[in-house]
Enzyme design. Structure first.
Site, PDB file in Angstrom:
ATOM      1  N   MET A 196       1.766  -0.990  -0.289  1.00 17.18           N
ATOM      2  CA  MET A 196      -0.071   0.107   0.316  1.00 17.18           C
ATOM      3  C   MET A 196       1.233   1.503  -0.319  1.00 17.18           C
ATOM      4  SD  MET A 196      -2.569   1.940   0.307  1.00 17.18           S
ATOM      5  CE  MET A 196      -1.893   3.045   2.410  1.00 17.18           C
ATOM      6  N   GLU A 197       1.039   1.917  -1.162  1.00 10.25           N
ATOM      7  CA  GLU A 197       1.526   3.434  -1.091  1.00 10.25           C
ATOM      8  C   GLU A 197       0.343   4.610  -0.801  1.00 10.25           C
ATOM      9  OE1 GLU A 197       4.324   3.837  -2.345  1.00 10.25           O
ATOM     10  OE2 GLU A 197       5.450   1.928  -2.720  1.00 10.25           O
ATOM     11  N   SER A 198       0.848   5.049   0.294  1.00  6.79           N
ATOM     12  CA  SER A 198       0.191   6.451   0.594  1.00  6.79           C
ATOM     13  C   SER A 198       0.679   7.531  -0.329  1.00  6.79           C
ATOM     14  CB  SER A 198       1.016   6.353   2.159  1.00  6.79           C
ATOM     15  OG  SER A 198      -0.082   7.254   2.765  1.00  6.79           O
TER      16      SER A 198
END
Length: 404
Positions: free
Chosen positions: A277-279
């Site tokens: 999960m890339e913020s």
């Protein structure tokens, strides 16, 4: 300058005398605060949280994990889930995502019952404590590595195969893969934990490409069919509204050519539904993180909810002495293309598989020296395992008796 000079109210956090769970929302966390918070949480919630050191870093710092489970219900057969953050320690907003998970669950009786009665959730807020120390104390321009190796290029799956700049053999590169696959102590620690737990699903948090990465992240690799990892990943991103001014939040295979990453290792080795999960932002002013956490919370809750709601196969396999055993499980309607093997847990005998409702295949259970068992799959929404007892092969029993 170290990040501690940019971290806003860091000193206010370190000077507090009495811990409250809301303290975890006061600001960014270095190694010291992370250790203090995790110890305090385990002490305050003894029936829900347990503190573990899963290993030591290259510079001999403890790698701390918190396991969340409702110990007032039986832990036998609970499905293990992993969330880990800051494998790239300069991405400190990743640590906030891990603490958002801890806070959101422990602060809600509904979430405790919903998730911790059936899952054992492992949270590692800082997987790279050496990189964190450098980032906080020495230079906010470093900290991706440990300090020598990009840990998320060091896992023993397709290691060094891409040959691109993002999986580099150059020691000076921020993407340096290391001298050998699985060489780093931090990598070994996560591998050992994964081998012990056999996680059903995981999310590794990063910043800040504003996307969910689905395994396999390597372009040339073909996912199993049906591609459950992709279907769940796309559901996890549905309806997510991020606050990035230029990038829409999407689910995709990768950002650029990579290899040796944790999600691909977990997916290949244990069938873990492993996502990155890339913020949406890289370490913004801390007051902005609350909105960011709110916007992305449906990603991890969506993963857990799908595991709860979708039909699944859960088996508990034992040998002829009724002891849990490891056996290979396959199906005539699930195709693998990378030589993957799916097995039950050697210590619990548990096998977990999310099911695709469009197929109704047979399940095959095989173990050397035992009769093969084939039976119709019966996927259910409940978490009650189906008990399977293996019997010694008649040929093996006769051969053993003749030797006597």
């Amino acid at each position: 300058m170290g990040f501690k000079y940019f971290a806003g109210n860091y000193q206010n956090q370190t000077n507090k005398e009495l811990f409250q769970l809301t303290d975890t929302k006061l600001g960014y966390k270095d190694n010291n605060l992370n250790e203090y918070y995790l110890h305090s949480i385990a002490k305050r919630y003894p029936h829900l949280a347990e503190l573990h050191s899963i290993g030591r870093s290259k510079e001999n710092r403890s790698i701390l994990a918190l396991s969340l489970s409702n110990n007032r219900t039986t832990n036998t057969g609970k499905i293990p889930i992993l969330f880990h953050c800051s494998i790239h320690a300069n991405e400190v907003i990743a640590t906030e995502h891990c603490y958002d998970i801890i806070y959101s669950i422990l602060n809600s009786e509904t979430s405790v019952k919903k998730y911790l009665d059936v899952f054992r959730i492992w949270v590692i807020p800082i997987l790279n404590p050496d990189g964190s120390e450098i980032f906080w104390q020495s230079s906010h321009l470093t900290g991706r590595k440990n300090p020598d190796v990009d840990l998320n290029r060091n896992f023993p799956f397709q290691w060094g195969k891409s040959g691109g700049k993002y999986s580099s053999k150059n020691r000076e590169s921020p993407y340096y893969i290391g001298m050998a696959e699985g060489s780093e102590l931090e990598t070994k620690a996560l591998i050992a934990l994964a081998n012990k737990q056999r996680f059903a699903a995981s999310i590794s948090y990063h910043a800040y490409a504003n996307s969910l990465l689905i395994p396999y992240s390597i372009e040339s690799l073909i996912n199993p069919e049906p591609d459950i990892a992709s279907s769940i990943g796309k559901n996890m991103t549905a309806g997510i509204r991020s606050f990035h001014p230029e990038k829409e939040f999407v689910a995709k295979k990768n950002l650029y050519p990579v290899d040796g990453v944790d999600q691909d290792y977990l997916f290949f080795q244990h069938g873990t539904l492993a996502y990155v999960m890339e913020s949406s932002h890289l370490n913004p002013e801390y007051h902005l993180t609350r909105t960011i956490m709110d916007s992305f919370r449906p990603v991890w809750t969506g993963l857990l909810d799908q595991l709860l709601d979708r039909k699944k196969i859960i088996l508990k396999i034992s040998d002829e002495k009724d002891s849990p055993t490891e056996a290979e499980i396959s199906s005539d309607s699930i195709q693998f293309f990378q030589g993957e093997k799916r097995k039950s847990h050697p210590e619990t005998g548990i096998f977990f598989q999310i099911w695709d409702e469009n197929i109704i295949p047979n399940i095959r259970i095989e173990k050397k020296g035992y009769d093969t068992i084939v039976f119709p799959a019966n996927p259910k929404q409940t978490f009650q395992p189906e008990t399977i007892r293996l019997e010694k092969s008649k040929d093996l029993v006769e051969a053993t008796n003749s030797e006597k």
